[in-house]
Design an enzyme around this catalytic site. Structure first.
Site, PDB file in Angstrom:
ATOM      1  N   THR A 108      54.892 113.206 127.607  1.00  0.00           N
ATOM      2  CA  THR A 108      56.343 112.928 127.605  1.00  0.00           C
ATOM      3  C   THR A 108      56.793 112.218 126.323  1.00  0.00           C
ATOM      4  O   THR A 108      57.985 112.186 126.028  1.00  0.00           O
ATOM      5  CB  THR A 108      56.714 112.010 128.785  1.00  0.00           C
ATOM      6  OG1 THR A 108      56.078 110.746 128.568  1.00  0.00           O
ATOM      7  CG2 THR A 108      56.255 112.576 130.119  1.00  0.00           C
ATOM      8  N   ASP A 200      47.248 109.617 112.843  1.00  0.00           N
ATOM      9  CA  ASP A 200      47.325 108.604 113.910  1.00  0.00           C
ATOM     10  C   ASP A 200      46.871 107.252 113.353  1.00  0.00           C
ATOM     11  O   ASP A 200      45.685 107.054 113.060  1.00  0.00           O
ATOM     12  CB  ASP A 200      46.441 109.029 115.091  1.00  0.00           C
ATOM     13  CG  ASP A 200      46.658 108.126 116.287  1.00  0.00           C
ATOM     14  OD1 ASP A 200      46.520 106.883 116.147  1.00  0.00           O
ATOM     15  OD2 ASP A 200      46.993 108.633 117.370  1.00  0.00           O
ATOM     16  N   ASP A 203      44.092 105.261 115.338  1.00  0.00           N
ATOM     17  CA  ASP A 203      42.766 105.893 115.224  1.00  0.00           C
ATOM     18  C   ASP A 203      42.178 105.695 113.839  1.00  0.00           C
ATOM     19  O   ASP A 203      40.984 105.427 113.686  1.00  0.00           O
ATOM     20  CB  ASP A 203      42.870 107.395 115.531  1.00  0.00           C
ATOM     21  CG  ASP A 203      42.982 107.662 117.023  1.00  0.00           C
ATOM     22  OD1 ASP A 203      42.713 106.734 117.818  1.00  0.00           O
ATOM     23  OD2 ASP A 203      43.346 108.797 117.395  1.00  0.00           O
TER      24      ASP A 203
END
Ligand code: PRP
Ligand code: URA
Length: 209
Positions: A108, A200, A203
């Protein structure tokens, strides 16, 4: 763009390029992010109030400026915001640190809150929210909502890379909040990653890819 301050200092831009590079490993990523955060903190604090005190130089007495003692709070959004804390605290060692734990639901894209611990005197502090990536803006809006709900009155956002979409979302929800960023990138991709961005951030910072 109103209330968006892009920090185009050559040192910041140089270091940002190496952060973007996919070949940059976690150790260098952490170091670069710390260095950029320190340089950005220098600009973000440009409007801190000063007061003058008397000081005696080896030559004579004079009046000279010191910080007026405004209380600062630094609020990293977990995880990636943690990578900006050390650099900011190098310049603002007396700041208190509050943590906000959020992650984006991969389906979402809505922010999911899992933790927060904030200084109790938020209302008296100028707060600097730290997160390298402002993508859809969902995480930042949720954090500012939380801070305001807990009494915050003065908030600045400090990020590394912002997408135009995220800036718009933050400004629509919180038009009073200035955004300091090292770059405004092109857009978001279909997974809501910033293009070109740096991938990211959490990460890359913690080596979890
Ligand atoms: C990243 C980043 C921001 C958020 C930005 O965190 O550090 O907090 O995404 O995206 P948004 O603007 O679309 O909300 P992430 O959700 O990947 O969590 P992590 O830092 O724990 O990996
Ligand atoms: N979160 C990240 O870490 N990177 C992006 O590009 C978008 C959200």
């Amino acid at each position: 763009m109103e209330k968006v301050f892009v920090m185009d200092h050559p040192l910041i831009q140089h270091k940002l390029t190496y952060l973007r590079d996919k070949e940059t490993g976690s150790k260098d990523f952490r170091e670069l992010l710390t260095e950029i955060s320190m340089l950005m903190a220098y600009e973000v604090t440009r409007d801190l109030p000063l007061t003058d005190i008397e000081v005696e130089t080896p030559i004579c007495k004079t009046r000279s400026m010191v910080l007026a003692g405004k209380k600062i709070g630094v609020i990293p959004i977990l995880r990636a915001g943690l990578g900006m804390v050390e650099g900011v605290l190098k310049l603002l060692p007396a700041a208190k640190v509050g943590h906000v734990g959020l992650y984006r639901d991969p389906k979402t894209l809505a922010p999911v809150e899992y933790y927060y611990k904030l200084p109790t005197d938020l209302a008296e502090r100028e707060l600097i929210v730290l997160d390298p990536m402002l993508a859809t803006g969902g995480s930042m809006v949720a954090t500012i909502d939380l801070l305001k709900k807990n009494g915050a009155k003065q908030i600045k956002v400090m990020c590394l890379i912002a997408a135009p979409e995220g800036i718009e979302v933050v400004h629509k929800a919180h038009p009073d909040i200035p955004i300091y960023t090292a770059a405004v990138d092109q857009c978001l991709n279909e997974k809501a990653y910033i293009v070109p961005g740096l991938g990211d951030a959490g990460d890359r910072l913690f080596g979890t890819i």
